[in-house]
Scaffold this active site. Sequence first.
Site, PDB file in Angstrom:
ATOM      1  N   ALA A 217       0.790  -0.859   0.079  1.00 46.98           N
ATOM      2  CA  ALA A 217      -0.028   0.034  -0.381  1.00 46.98           C
ATOM      3  C   ALA A 217       0.764   1.115   0.164  1.00 46.98           C
ATOM      4  O   ALA A 217       1.983   1.552   0.772  1.00 46.98           O
ATOM      5  CB  ALA A 217      -1.263   0.096   1.464  1.00 46.98           C
ATOM      6  N   PRO A 218       0.000   2.043  -0.380  1.00 42.55           N
ATOM      7  CA  PRO A 218       0.007   2.441  -1.365  1.00 42.55           C
ATOM      8  C   PRO A 218      -0.933   1.707  -2.596  1.00 42.55           C
ATOM      9  O   PRO A 218      -2.205   1.858  -3.375  1.00 42.55           O
ATOM     10  CB  PRO A 218      -0.845   3.826  -1.046  1.00 42.55           C
ATOM     11  N   GLY A 219      -0.366   1.216  -3.456  1.00 38.94           N
ATOM     12  CA  GLY A 219       0.108  -0.034  -4.492  1.00 38.94           C
ATOM     13  C   GLY A 219       0.358   0.749  -5.604  1.00 38.94           C
ATOM     14  O   GLY A 219       0.893   0.174  -6.554  1.00 38.94           O
ATOM     15  N   ASN A 220       1.125   1.512  -5.225  1.00 37.36           N
ATOM     16  CA  ASN A 220       1.934   2.847  -6.792  1.00 37.36           C
ATOM     17  C   ASN A 220       2.561   1.917  -7.487  1.00 37.36           C
ATOM     18  O   ASN A 220       2.850   1.503  -8.588  1.00 37.36           O
ATOM     19  CB  ASN A 220       3.028   3.796  -6.696  1.00 37.36           C
ATOM     20  N   LYS A 221       3.978   0.490  -6.360  1.00 40.22           N
ATOM     21  CA  LYS A 221       4.781   0.005  -7.375  1.00 40.22           C
ATOM     22  C   LYS A 221       4.050  -1.143  -7.740  1.00 40.22           C
ATOM     23  O   LYS A 221       4.557  -2.085  -8.544  1.00 40.22           O
ATOM     24  CB  LYS A 221       5.855  -0.174  -6.184  1.00 40.22           C
TER      25      LYS A 221
ATOM     26  N   ARG B 143      -4.541   0.916   4.871  1.00 42.33           N
ATOM     27  CA  ARG B 143      -3.598   0.913   4.102  1.00 42.33           C
ATOM     28  C   ARG B 143      -4.230  -0.113   2.750  1.00 42.33           C
ATOM     29  O   ARG B 143      -4.185   0.235   1.957  1.00 42.33           O
ATOM     30  CB  ARG B 143      -2.113   0.812   4.423  1.00 42.33           C
TER      31      ARG B 143
ATOM     32  N   ASP C  24       9.306  -3.080  -0.539  1.00 41.61           N
ATOM     33  CA  ASP C  24       9.455  -1.558  -0.281  1.00 41.61           C
ATOM     34  C   ASP C  24       9.315  -1.190   1.352  1.00 41.61           C
ATOM     35  O   ASP C  24       8.492  -0.570   1.269  1.00 41.61           O
ATOM     36  CB  ASP C  24       8.794  -1.144  -1.347  1.00 41.61           C
TER      37      ASP C  24
ATOM     38  N   CYS D 230      12.605   4.832   0.817  1.00 37.38           N
ATOM     39  CA  CYS D 230      13.042   6.065   0.772  1.00 37.38           C
ATOM     40  C   CYS D 230      13.643   6.930   1.730  1.00 37.38           C
ATOM     41  O   CYS D 230      12.979   7.848   2.596  1.00 37.38           O
ATOM     42  CB  CYS D 230      11.278   6.481   0.143  1.00 37.38           C
TER      43      CYS D 230
END
Length: 321
Positions: A110-114, A137, A179, A237
């Site tokens: 989550a949120p699921g971009n990758k 999430r 991640d 990050c």
Amino acid sequence: QTGDIRAALIPRYVRVNTTLWSIDDAVQYFTSNGFILKDSYDSLQTSKQEFSKDEHIPALLLFHPQVSFQDEEAYRNGKVILQDKASCFPAVVLDPPASPDAVVIDATSAPGNKTSHLSTLMCNLGTLFAFERDRKRFSTLQTMLAKAKCKNVEPVNADFLTVDPSDPKYSQVTHILLDPSCSGSGIVNRLDYLVESEQETESLQEDRLNKLAGFQLMMIKHAMKFPSVKRIVYSTCSIYAIEDEHVVRSALKSDEALSANFELAPPNEVLPQWKRRGYPNEMDDPSHAISMVRCLPGEDATNGFFVSCFVRRTSDGDRVN
Ligand code: SAM
């Protein structure tokens, strides 16, 4: 530089969701809406009417930082995803297979971009298990996957560390993206991106960073236990070596890595065109640093980011196919 100034220099990154839209169609759509395609992007010179294609990430477009996409139809219907450039690196480095029998895990989704990025790189084929332990999430993840029309994703509301690697369901998993939660210390960008990290508000005491690093290492070691896994990407990050190079260096020395023959992927498999690499003096073997990628906020027109990739060899020293 304050976070705001650095954020102002970060272009508006827009990833075309190639599951729903081709890059050419997207470019044509934006040009017919008054934007002008330029050969390259310059933070200080590009105007609000101009956009360009990213030089490293296919399907990533760069607009002026002040161009808003919140009301843009292509954003609302999932044809584009607002995602920082550095956050696109992990899925590209993982390079998941695009075939009906592909089995991939996104361990912390989550949120699921990758997740949606992996799904498009897999051409929506095979199975992508997307784990997320947090219930709220997880619900954001489901919304995002529905919006992006990801059909090959099986979202699972569970803690990745409780998943049994010997479960036959996961016996064919070859690629894992990790991640995990981190300090979020690299994040400087606008708040209107879907925030991927659960950014820390309390002061980042060493103790807190050590705890995060311990958890991150546990996640990598767990991923290495999946019997067919041959490629694992670990990203954060965070700008701190303690969560980045130090975690990687401990993972390389772990029993899990030694017994399953994991090592770092060669540099030519980890965004070779990207100049900023890991910190050599933070590794036991400084030559390992070139296999890792870093982004520095304020320097690279992205958020701060770190990417590494583990690959498996057979006991004869060949790469596992
Ligand atoms: N990859 C995401 C993206 O690009 O949109 C961002 C992931 S965020 C940095 C980390 C996520 O991992 C958080 O949503 C957190 O709740 C989740 N998480 C942390 N530990 C986990 C675990 N052990 N199992 C599953 N999910 C976990």
